[in-house]
Scaffold this active site. Structure first.
Site, short mmCIF file in Angstrom:
data_model
loop_
_atom_site.label_atom_id
_atom_site.label_comp_id
_atom_site.label_asym_id
_atom_site.label_seq_id
_atom_site.Cartn_x
_atom_site.Cartn_y
_atom_site.Cartn_z
N GLU A 69 -11.03 -10.10 -5.88
CA GLU A 69 -9.66 -10.10 -5.36
C GLU A 69 -9.23 -11.50 -4.96
O GLU A 69 -8.07 -11.77 -4.71
CB GLU A 69 -9.57 -9.19 -4.14
N HIS A 101 0.81 -1.21 0.00
CA HIS A 101 0.00 0.00 0.00
C HIS A 101 0.86 1.27 0.00
O HIS A 101 0.44 2.31 -0.50
CB HIS A 101 -1.00 -0.03 1.16
N ARG A 127 1.92 -9.67 -1.02
CA ARG A 127 2.10 -8.46 -1.82
C ARG A 127 3.15 -7.49 -1.29
O ARG A 127 3.65 -6.66 -2.03
CB ARG A 127 0.76 -7.76 -2.03
N ASN A 178 -4.23 -6.36 -7.46
CA ASN A 178 -3.13 -6.47 -6.49
C ASN A 178 -3.35 -7.69 -5.60
O ASN A 178 -2.46 -8.51 -5.42
CB ASN A 178 -3.07 -5.23 -5.60
N ASP A 179 -4.55 -7.78 -5.06
CA ASP A 179 -4.84 -8.94 -4.22
C ASP A 179 -5.09 -10.18 -5.06
O ASP A 179 -4.72 -11.28 -4.67
CB ASP A 179 -6.02 -8.65 -3.29
N ARG A 231 -10.57 4.42 -1.51
CA ARG A 231 -10.04 3.59 -0.41
C ARG A 231 -10.39 4.31 0.90
O ARG A 231 -9.66 5.18 1.36
CB ARG A 231 -8.53 3.43 -0.54
N ARG A 283 -15.36 2.04 -1.74
CA ARG A 283 -15.06 0.68 -1.31
C ARG A 283 -15.17 0.66 0.22
O ARG A 283 -14.55 1.50 0.89
CB ARG A 283 -13.63 0.35 -1.76
N CYS A 293 -9.38 -2.10 -10.92
CA CYS A 293 -8.89 -1.00 -10.09
C CYS A 293 -7.55 -1.34 -9.44
O CYS A 293 -7.02 -0.57 -8.66
CB CYS A 293 -9.91 -0.62 -9.03
C1 PEP Z 1 -6.44 -4.56 -5.14
O1 PEP Z 1 -6.27 -5.45 -4.31
O2 PEP Z 1 -6.07 -4.65 -6.35
C2 PEP Z 1 -7.08 -3.31 -4.75
C3 PEP Z 1 -7.40 -2.39 -5.64
O3 PEP Z 1 -7.29 -3.10 -3.41
P1 PEP Z 1 -6.10 -2.68 -2.41
O4 PEP Z 1 -4.86 -2.45 -3.22
O5 PEP Z 1 -6.53 -1.46 -1.69
O6 PEP Z 1 -5.99 -3.88 -1.53
MG MG Z 2 -7.26 -5.28 -2.39
#
Ligand code: PEP
Ligand code: MG
Length: 837
Positions: free
Chosen positions: A686, A445, A720, A709-710, A552, A588, A757
């Site tokens: 995710e 993050h 991650r 990302n997740d 977020r 979200r 996203c």
């Molecule tokens: C993701 O997981 O791709 C996402 C957009 O959420 P975050 O990065 O806030 O976990």
């Molecule tokens: Mg995520």
């Protein structure tokens, strides 16, 4: 009377121990914290239960906490952290064996003994059994003196002597016995120093080949010396048992040219500047006297606790990404915080001189740091900076975080072990030209924040980065994930030229950023922004964002002491919606847990927090929190085009439960006489399970938003935030693309739309594939909007679909990247500097 708390993974075991101990001390308050609130066998420990037990056992004379193993100790420590400082002082976590310790403690407590005596009895409770079985302590390699003290001479073989890490192990070991331990450097004659004070011990300046004399007095002197001798045999645990494996070369990082520190590309762009170590700069410490010493002392205790919690979090993240050995240095930092060499002078300054807490603590730390600086040993001299940095954090908290914004006070490139999301937000954008971290990965993050702030960043550069002296010139290459230390004039010229070209390209992309993005054959792709603050929204609008594709909301919940109330949330979301001026916004719901813990919502320690209670799982275990947030969202939706989506959903049942919380939120508003509007509801994809069940979700949701990302983390089993496995978590891996296709097909069959996203949406090589798979909305960080729109405009949607088909037949992410690079003209377009609205 001293009370007892029994912490055990098993409620039955805790009850049994209490039964035995209760038989010995009928008057003694014995409280239990056994098992967890879960279906049988319900084995585990719960910090909240421990906290309650401590509160009930506390009659004012102190509480001794006895624990079984592993997480019991962690839960007890967490509970201790949650107690107010004035009560924490009379609670002792005791390493004594659970059964024998509890019985011995109950007997002694029943006699009205002090907490220290009860603890000493508990600790000595194995002696009878050991004597009986003939396995009592082996003759300590120590000499007993006439005054009852015992001595031991130890040779120090460690290459760097008794530096921070081995000294920390020494202090931890000595501190676990009821014995006064002092140490003298026999070779240099320095000392004696307390063996329970890291600073006192480290400033003895013990080097390799020197000898120390250890003197122990007290009931457990022999045990203490035995344990210290064994520790010295193991070279004070200073040799890494297993060298951490070399990180897998990341798929996305270009090879770092010779002479550079190589890491991972985290935020695009290049930067030139001096190394600025994070938070090592001077602080303005107030000097005025304080009126209430007790309040100052309590404030100091609270600040220390908060820093302790932060260091523990960093320690855990470094342990998981770089191994225990690298993480052990943070043990030394934790010991600074409980060292009498600091606390005692600070206490005297507060109570005897009337100093304020910040001044008292700062002066105590400076005095100890000066001791380090006087040492001959260069390595140990450098520890003064560690101590100053840790002490500074305490002062920052005492000043209510005001100093956070001055964490870096001169322009340059921020150098840090790792940065939390909160650290990253607190950086002064005017001063910070780039970010370089020793640990961390591109989808952490913090890296995401760096991208949204438009700050070039490279992460996972290795711990050599931390040895770069303050002020050293650096060139940071955020595209290659590399840092050049002391670059040549030629290299600097080269990078200046690249930077100028990048800015020219960014200006070009920005010029057409306000126009919608259509492919060559006319397909409209919405390019929207990931936002976490009003400033992000302004930057998104300035860069041509057509809305907010991911709000977020957790940034409203982090870095504060309590849950934001409904009205506060309403005001914050409304402000963002207003700044979007009629453009849509997708909120979200709260996605905390894992790398974003909330201080006021303590969670049980989890072995794998990313697989634990985070995202919607936490929302459903705290439904009131979720309901409040949804009420705030529904109120905003009355006058703005707001949608909501739920993070980290795994099953349709979870989705249904989340939707019923939304229904309750709506009812709540109606009961208050308000008339909430309908609101689109989506699910984030995710977790692979959702993509694979997209057919079942599609009729029920209004839209899907893919969090790559997740999704990459869970599909590729690659944490991650962990630079060592970041190469695996490339969102263009065909396995992930197949999941995206499954979602797109299910959505299309039911007339729903799909957005992406995750960070993949901002990757120019991914845009043709995502559009080809049928994604119609790309949500990216604000600075990447113009370039993403340009990438869409260069595409033919039909050709992109063929390209996606071909990509799905490949085996590796690298193959997909090579295919896209060969088939499209994707000369990278620079992301813009974040426009200042
Ligand atoms: C993701 O997981 O791709 C996402 C957009 O959420 P975050 O990065 O806030 O976990
Ligand atoms: Mg995520």
């Amino acid at each position: 009377m001293v009370g007892l708390v029994i912490v055990s993974h098993s409620a039955t075991l805790a009850e049994g121990v209490a039964e035995l101990a209760g038989g010995m001390g009928a008057e003694v308050p014995i409280e239990l914290a056994g098992g967890i609130d879960a279906p049988e066998p319900a084995l585990g420990t719960d910090a909240m239960r421990v906290l309650e037990a401590i509160e009930q056992a506390d009659q004012g004379d102190g509480v001794l906490v006895l624990m079984d193993l592993g997480s019991a100790v962690l839960s007890a420590e967490m509970a201790l952290d949650m107690l107010p400082p004035e009560r924490r002082g009379r609670v002792l976590l005791c390493e004594a064996p659970l059964v024998e310790g509890a019985v011995a403690a109950a007997v002694t407590a029943n006699l009205g003994a002090s907490l220290a005596d009860v603890a000493a009895e508990a600790r000595g409770s194995l002696v009878a059994k050991a004597t009986h079985l003939g396995t009592g302590e082996t003759a300590a390699p120590a000499a007993a003196a006439a005054d009852g003290s015992r001595t031991l001479t130890l040779a120090v073989r460690n290459p760097l002597g008794l530096h921070a890490r081995p000294a920390a192990r020494f202090v931890q070991t000595a501190g676990s016995f009821d014995a006064d331990v002092t140490v003298t450097n026999v070779t240099t004659g320095r000392g004696p120093a307390s063996g329970r004070s890291l600073n006192a011990l480290a400033t003895l300046g013990v080097r390799q080949g020197e000898e120390i004399l250890v003197v122990a007095r007290g009931p457990e002197s022999s045990g203490a010396l035995g344990a210290l001798a064994a520790l010295a045999e193991r070279d004070f645990d200073d040799a890494p048992a297993v060298e951490p494996a070399a990180p897998t070369p990341p798929a996305r990082a270009q090879a770092a040219p010779a002479g550079a520190l190589a890491g991972l590309a985290a935020a695009p762009g290049t930067a030139l500047g001096a190394a600025r170590h994070f938070r090592l700069t001077a602080l303005e410490v107030p000097t005025g006297p304080a009126s209430d010493p007790r309040a100052e002392w309590d404030a100091l205790g609270r600040a220390i606790e908060r820093v302790r919690a932060e260091i523990r979090a960093t320690r855990e993240s470094v342990a998981s990404s770089a191994g225990e050995y690298s993480a052990a240095i943070f043990d030394a930092h934790l010991l600074f915080l409980e060292d009498d060499a600091l606390l005692e002078p600070a206490r005297r300054a507060i109570f005897e001189q009337g100093d304020n807490a910040a001044q008292a603590w700062h002066s105590a730390a400076e005095a100890v740091a000066a001791g380090y600086r006087r040492l001959d040993d260069e390595y140990l001299r450098a520890r003064a900076e560690d101590l100053t940095a840790v002490a500074r954090e305490v002062v920052v908290h005492l000043l209510d975080g005001e100093a956070l914004t001055t964490a870096v006070v001169e322009p340059g490139i921020v150098v840090a072990a790792d940065l939390t999301p909160a650290d990253t937000v607190a950086l002064d954008r005017e001063l910070v030209r780039g970010i370089a971290t020793a640990y961390g990965a591109p989808t952490s993050h913090s890296a995401i924040l760096a991208r949204s702030l438009g700050i070039p960043a490279a992460v996972g550069l290795g711990k050599r980065l931390l040895d770069v002296p303050e002020g050293t010139p650096l060139v940071l290459d955020g595209d290659a994930g590399a840092v050049y230390v002391d670059p040549t004039a030629e290299l600097v010229r080269d990078y200046e030229q690249r930077s100028a070209e990048r800015q020219a390209a960014a200006r070009l992309a920005l010029a057409s950023a306000q126009r919608p993005a259509r492919t060559l054959d006319g397909r409209r792709i919405e390019v929207v922004a990931n936002v976490g603050s009003p400033a992000d929204v302004d930057a998104a609008v300035a860069n041509g964002g057509e809305g907010g594709g991911l709000l977020r909301t957790e940034f409203l919940f982090l870095e504060r002491e309590s849950i934001p109330l409904e009205d506060e949330q309403y005001a914050a979301y409304k402000e963002m919606a207003e700044r979007l001026d009629g453009r849509p916004l997708i909120l979200r719901t709260l996605d905390v847990g894992a790398d974003k813990p909330l201080p006021y919502l303590p969670q049980r320690p989890e072995a794998n927090p990313f697989l634990g209670v985070r995202g919607i799982r936490l929302g459903l275990t705290e439904p009131e929190l979720l309901e409040t947030q949804l009420r705030a969202a529904l109120r905003v939706a009355v006058s703005h085009p707001l949608k909501v989506m739920f993070p980290m959903v795994t099953t349709l049942t979870e989705y249904h439960e989340a939707v019923s919380v939304l229904a309750r939120a709506r009812e709540g508003l109606e009961q208050r006489g308000e008339s909430p509007e309908e609101m689109d509801v989506g699910v984030m994809v995710e977790v692979p399970a959702v993509a694979l069940a997209a057919e079942a979700f599609a009729p029920e949701v209004d839209f899907f938003s893919i969090g790559t990302n997740d999704l990459a983390q869970y599909t590729m089993a690659a944490e991650r935030g962990n630079e060592a496995v970041a190469g695996l978590a490339d969102g263009l891996h065909p396995s992930i693309l197949r999941l995206i296709r499954a979602v797109a097909e299910a959505a299309e069959a039911h007339g729903k739309w799909v957005g992406v996203c995750g960070e993949l949406a901002a990757d120019p090589l991914a845009v043709p594939i995502l559009v080809g798979l049928g994604v119609s909305e790309l949500s990216v960080n604000a600075p990447a909007i113009p370039a993403t729109k340009e990438a869409v405009r260069r595409l033919d949607a039909g050709a992109a679909a063929d390209l996606a088909d071909e990509a799905l037949r490949l085996a590796l992410a690298e193959d997909v990247r090579a295919l896209v690079a060969a088939e499209t003209s994707t000369a990278p377009i620079a992301t813009s500097e974040r426009s200042k609205p």
